[in-house]
Scaffold this active site. Structure first.
Site, PDB file in Angstrom:
ATOM      1  N   ARG A 414      20.287  48.609  52.250  1.00 36.64           N
ATOM      2  CA  ARG A 414      21.422  47.716  53.027  1.00 36.64           C
ATOM      3  C   ARG A 414      22.256  48.407  54.072  1.00 36.64           C
ATOM      4  O   ARG A 414      23.411  48.442  53.770  1.00 36.64           O
ATOM      5  CB  ARG A 414      22.130  47.101  52.043  1.00 36.64           C
ATOM      6  CG  ARG A 414      22.808  45.889  52.440  1.00 36.64           C
ATOM      7  CD  ARG A 414      23.686  44.988  51.362  1.00 36.64           C
ATOM      8  NE  ARG A 414      24.239  43.918  52.005  1.00 36.64           N
ATOM      9  CZ  ARG A 414      25.617  43.571  51.935  1.00 36.64           C
ATOM     10  NH1 ARG A 414      26.368  44.474  51.278  1.00 36.64           N
ATOM     11  NH2 ARG A 414      25.960  42.536  52.515  1.00 36.64           N
ATOM     12  N   TRP A 448      35.021  45.385  42.812  1.00 39.50           N
ATOM     13  CA  TRP A 448      33.929  46.564  42.968  1.00 39.50           C
ATOM     14  C   TRP A 448      32.555  45.989  42.919  1.00 39.50           C
ATOM     15  O   TRP A 448      32.032  45.850  42.159  1.00 39.50           O
ATOM     16  CB  TRP A 448      34.337  47.416  41.653  1.00 39.50           C
ATOM     17  CG  TRP A 448      33.569  48.736  41.669  1.00 39.50           C
ATOM     18  CD1 TRP A 448      32.453  49.004  41.872  1.00 39.50           C
ATOM     19  CD2 TRP A 448      34.321  49.965  41.679  1.00 39.50           C
ATOM     20  NE1 TRP A 448      32.150  50.395  41.879  1.00 39.50           N
ATOM     21  CE2 TRP A 448      33.353  50.934  41.554  1.00 39.50           C
ATOM     22  CE3 TRP A 448      35.718  50.513  41.290  1.00 39.50           C
ATOM     23  CZ2 TRP A 448      33.470  52.344  41.498  1.00 39.50           C
ATOM     24  CZ3 TRP A 448      35.928  51.796  41.173  1.00 39.50           C
ATOM     25  CH2 TRP A 448      35.004  52.709  41.357  1.00 39.50           C
ATOM     26  N   ASP A 449      31.909  46.333  44.237  1.00 36.62           N
ATOM     27  CA  ASP A 449      30.737  45.798  44.579  1.00 36.62           C
ATOM     28  C   ASP A 449      29.676  47.249  44.478  1.00 36.62           C
ATOM     29  O   ASP A 449      30.253  48.332  44.582  1.00 36.62           O
ATOM     30  CB  ASP A 449      30.645  45.144  45.872  1.00 36.62           C
ATOM     31  CG  ASP A 449      29.351  44.101  45.924  1.00 36.62           C
ATOM     32  OD1 ASP A 449      28.661  44.203  45.104  1.00 36.62           O
ATOM     33  OD2 ASP A 449      29.519  43.100  46.603  1.00 36.62           O
ATOM     34  N   MET A 450      28.341  46.950  44.447  1.00 34.21           N
ATOM     35  CA  MET A 450      27.584  47.848  44.498  1.00 34.21           C
ATOM     36  C   MET A 450      26.261  47.539  44.987  1.00 34.21           C
ATOM     37  O   MET A 450      25.538  46.708  44.157  1.00 34.21           O
ATOM     38  CB  MET A 450      27.502  48.539  43.127  1.00 34.21           C
ATOM     39  CG  MET A 450      27.226  49.784  42.861  1.00 34.21           C
ATOM     40  SD  MET A 450      25.041  49.915  43.026  1.00 34.21           S
ATOM     41  CE  MET A 450      25.017  51.574  42.180  1.00 34.21           C
ATOM     42  N   ASN A 451      25.850  47.618  46.467  1.00 33.63           N
ATOM     43  CA  ASN A 451      24.717  46.700  46.732  1.00 33.63           C
ATOM     44  C   ASN A 451      23.538  47.651  46.998  1.00 33.63           C
ATOM     45  O   ASN A 451      22.954  47.141  47.978  1.00 33.63           O
ATOM     46  CB  ASN A 451      25.245  46.392  48.211  1.00 33.63           C
ATOM     47  CG  ASN A 451      26.284  45.049  47.758  1.00 33.63           C
ATOM     48  OD1 ASN A 451      25.705  44.212  46.715  1.00 33.63           O
ATOM     49  ND2 ASN A 451      27.353  45.290  48.356  1.00 33.63           N
ATOM     50  N   ASP A 518      24.444  36.246  43.205  1.00 32.45           N
ATOM     51  CA  ASP A 518      24.682  35.882  44.731  1.00 32.45           C
ATOM     52  C   ASP A 518      24.252  34.445  44.868  1.00 32.45           C
ATOM     53  O   ASP A 518      24.433  34.129  45.835  1.00 32.45           O
ATOM     54  CB  ASP A 518      23.885  36.942  45.701  1.00 32.45           C
ATOM     55  CG  ASP A 518      24.688  38.209  45.829  1.00 32.45           C
ATOM     56  OD1 ASP A 518      26.008  38.317  45.367  1.00 32.45           O
ATOM     57  OD2 ASP A 518      24.016  39.262  46.225  1.00 32.45           O
TER      58      ASP A 518
HETATM   59  C1  GLA Z   1      27.254  41.334  47.867  1.00 37.10           C
HETATM   60  C2  GLA Z   1      28.229  40.615  47.026  1.00 37.10           C
HETATM   61  C3  GLA Z   1      28.251  39.474  47.797  1.00 37.10           C
HETATM   62  C4  GLA Z   1      29.247  39.948  48.787  1.00 37.10           C
HETATM   63  C5  GLA Z   1      28.322  40.946  49.788  1.00 37.10           C
HETATM   64  C6  GLA Z   1      29.301  41.598  50.907  1.00 37.10           C
HETATM   65  O1  GLA Z   1      25.937  41.046  48.439  1.00 37.10           O
HETATM   66  O2  GLA Z   1      27.039  40.117  45.856  1.00 37.10           O
HETATM   67  O3  GLA Z   1      29.185  38.556  47.205  1.00 37.10           O
HETATM   68  O4  GLA Z   1      30.445  40.682  48.486  1.00 37.10           O
HETATM   69  O5  GLA Z   1      27.929  41.999  48.947  1.00 37.10           O
HETATM   70  O6  GLA Z   1      28.747  42.483  51.284  1.00 37.10           O
END
Ligand code: GLA
Length: 697
Positions: A414, A448-451, A518
């Site tokens: 990403r 706190w996200d982690m993608n 998501d």
């Molecule tokens: C992820 C999260 C989403 C959103 C995006 C933002 O995909 O799951 O809910 O926050 O990042 O970049």
């Protein structure tokens, strides 16, 4: 006494269950019982003393050891594998002593030749019928040794039965499928190698003899309290013994245990019930709600998240407009997602630079926060601390901070690289950056996200064994998050990893809320929510109404999200006046049932994944009030009518059920087949919400 040492047997008793083991005649620490609590200590069986089976199977292989080392002619899954400095790879931890300390039992084992001390820890959580296990390994010598496997526990089931394994599997946007499969002879392995617990499998299991259902049947269940690589090995031996080993994954793992050093495994938690999968879930829900979450009694606000409405197009005007509409809907918290920070104009820039973008917020973020608060809402903000874009000030200053090998081009995920949270300098930077944001701005909620998942897992300038990264990264993550939480205890955290990529007990110690997928399309979501509910309570489950699967009726989309912590994540500037009004009413209704969803007992009345008709019911702990949410997703026109029976009522008490005639006993409502108008002409994607109320006689 929750722990007794009786006739050389260690007996761990919870309110309703018991777990026993002891030294057998061969000096091995052998399991003897896990099930219902028995009336007398003498009832529990002595540890088994199996004989050999021909020349090929030694007694040690046939002994259900609590924590087997890799040695002897065992060939079963060991919990421990160690290589000594002289190359010897055989480890024989034998009983040395024990210590009972209130609800905790510590057993010390020691190898006869090498200075490795193994301490097994057992904690009895009596009121929740749970037992927690972990191990510590201590090098009492002067020379380092290398740990190559150190599981947290091996859980043994009663011998002889054939078991069925229930576990969860999935992938991004499609998490939490419930799979039930007969355990075959040999070893069934579930694991993560992604540095997170992952979207694909979850470090959780349930075992039964194939006859348990939601209502009844013996179920043994457990999990690993860990947010990184993990492994579960469910083994059925050729001698009818079934055991589940669980711990940090030994894949690509090595830990150098220096002189005097201690390695502590994560904890594994497990329980037993005769009340089927429903009771197993409710046990975990109570425990998580009351003993794990950072803010156990907080009633979570209905929130609005602007991600799907504005994506990276975040500025004062776009957010203020959404905030006005969100307030009209009755939202109580407004969260800006990705897109607010320096240089974040697309997904390929800005990650790492945690300060508001001056072009997007020329008057500062304060102005928007003040505006949101004037509208009567709390303010929340999104972060993705573990990632960095190559196009960021942080990466330009510290390219050495990412996980990579020096000779390989690191892969982007990403458009981001992975910061190495095992490093103290990275930890310090993140603590400082987050602390600054939470100190300066009035932020009550933080996401706190982690993608991405890891690749090229190298650790430049590693002080020791670079494969310790798998553990030290997660310890670093916990350290950063914990430090921030201590500085800002009032902030409620939400955890997300592209939806359900890091759902585990470790995360729930940090964050009260989890974004479980998501995918917020309501019909899909029902199945994802059902899977999640096997492990964790609805109070931790964020559920948004978005514009995904917009052809599904509005009420249905709301009702599905009302099974958890309701939020709206749609572009509400495009909602019609009629939709806004309906949403306002539904949110107002949700607020009246929210305490039941958040703090009540959950009953899954119909599975979500096998039939086109599913329902859940939440009952208050005093059983006086409840709510039923039922959904028809797809049922053919000529199917017989769809019925439900309620659960969790007091049989002799009187109740009214909204929309049903009459006042009846709890026993009646739990035995009558009730129809809720979801059949026939109303068609598919219809739903209903019914309150259940006790009537004082
Ligand atoms: C992820 C999260 C989403 C959103 C995006 C933002 O995909 O799951 O809910 O926050 O990042 O970049």
């Amino acid at each position: 006494m929750p722990i007794s040492l009786h006739n050389s047997l260690f007996i761990l008793e919870t309110d309703r269950t018991a777990y026993a083991f002891g030294l057998n005649q061969a000096g091995l620490l052998a399991h003897s019982y896990w099930g219902e609590r028995l009336p007398f200590l003498d009832d529990y069986p002595v540890p088994p003393n199996p004989g050999a089976w021909g020349p090929f199977n030694n007694p040690s292989q046939l002994t259900p050891e609590e924590y087997p080392g890799y040695e002897d002619m065992k060939y079963v899954e060991p919990c421990l594998k160690v290589t000594q400095a002289d190359g010897v790879r055989d480890i024989s931890p034998r009983f040395e002593g024990c210590e009972i300390d209130g609800d905790t039992l510590r057993i010390t084992l020691r190898d006869g030749v090498y200075p490795l001390r193994v301490t097994l820890h057992y904690r009895v959580i009596a009121a929740y019928d749970l037992i927690e296990r972990w191990a510590t390994l201590t090098n009492d010598g002067a020379v380092p040794m290398t740990i190559e496997r150190a599981f947290s526990a091996q859980w043994h089931l009663p011998t002889g039965d054939h078991y069925r394994l229930t576990h969860l599997h999935g992938r991004w946007f499609d998490e939490m499928h419930i799979e039930r499969t007969a355990l075959a002879h040999g070893v069934t392995v579930l694991e993560s190698r992604r540095l997170t617990s992952s979207h694909h499998h979850h470090p959780w299991f349930a075992l039964d003899d194939g006859r348990a259902d939601e209502e009844q049947g013996a179920v043994w269940f457990g999990l690993l309290d860990w947010s990184g690589n993990w492994k579960l090995a469910a083994e059925v031996t050729d001698f009818a013994s079934t055991r589940v080993s669980i711990g940090v994954n030994d894949w690509d793992f090595a830990w150098r245990l220096g002189a005097g050093e201690v390695f502590t495994t994560p904890r594994s938690l497990a329980g037993f019930t005769r009340g089927g999968f429903g009771a197993a879930s409710r046990t975990m829900h109570d425990y998580v709600r009351e003993q794990v979450l950072p803010h156990p009694r907080v009633v979570h606000p209905v929130y609005y998240n602007s991600w799907e409405a504005t994506l990276f197009d975040v500025n004062f005007e776009s957010q203020a407009r959404l905030a006005r509409l969100a307030a009209q809907l009755g939202a109580e918290m407004f969260m800006i997602d990705d897109g607010w920070y320096k240089g974040r104009f697309s997904q390929s820039s800005g990650l790492g630079d945690w300060m508001p973008d001056p072009h997007k917020f020329p008057d500062g973020l304060e102005r928007l926060i003040a505006y949101v608060r004037e509208l009567g809402m709390e303010f929340g903000l999104w972060f993705e601390p573990e990632m960095v874009n190559p196009d960021s000030d942080l990466y330009r200053a510290h390219p050495e901070w990412v996980i990579r090998y020096p000779t390989r081009e690191p892969r982007l995920g990403r458009d981001a690289l992975h910061l190495n949270l095992a490093r103290a300098d990275v930890q310090a930077y993140l603590i400082d950056a987050l602390d600054h944001m939470l100190s300066r701005y009035d932020i009550r909620y933080a996401n706190w996200d982690m993608n991405r998942n890891v690749s090229e897992p190298g650790w430049q300038d590693a002080p020791g064994e670079p494969r310790e990264l798998w553990i030290r990264y997660v310890d670093g993550l916990y350290h950063v998050w914990d430090s921030i939480r201590r500085k800002h205890p009032q902030v409620i955290w939400q955890s997300c990893s592209g939806g359900g990529g890091r759902i585990d007990l470790g995360m729930l110690r940090m964050s009260d809320l989890i974004w479980i997928s998501d995918n917020s399309g309501a019909p899909d979501r029902l199945g994802i929510q059902a899977g999640y509910s096997l492990m964790f309570p609805a109070t931790t489950m964020q559920a948004w109404v978005t514009d995904q699967q917009r052809d599904v009726p509005f009420r249905f989309r709301f009702h599905a999200a009302m099974c958890g912590m309701l939020g709206v994540g749609a572009d509400i500037t495009r909602w019609s006046a009629a939709e806004m009004e309906e949403a306002r009413d539904l949110i107002a209704e949700y607020k009246t049932i929210r305490p039941l969803v958040q703090f009540g007992d959950l009953y899954r009345l119909r599975p979500a994944d096998q039939q086109g008709f599913t329902a859940v019911q939440y009952m208050s702990k005093d059983q006086r009030e409840g709510v039923l949410l039922a959904f028809r997703t797809f049922v053919g026109q000529h199917e017989p009518s769809l019925t439900l029976r309620l659960r969790g009522l007091i049989p002799g008490a009187l109740y009214r059920v909204e929309g049903c005639d009459g006042v009846r006993s709890g026993a009646a409502w739990m035995n009558l087949d009730l129809q809720f108008g979801l059949y026939g002409g109303l068609g598919n994607y219809s739903s209903t919400l019914r309150r259940i109320t006790m009537i004082d006689s």
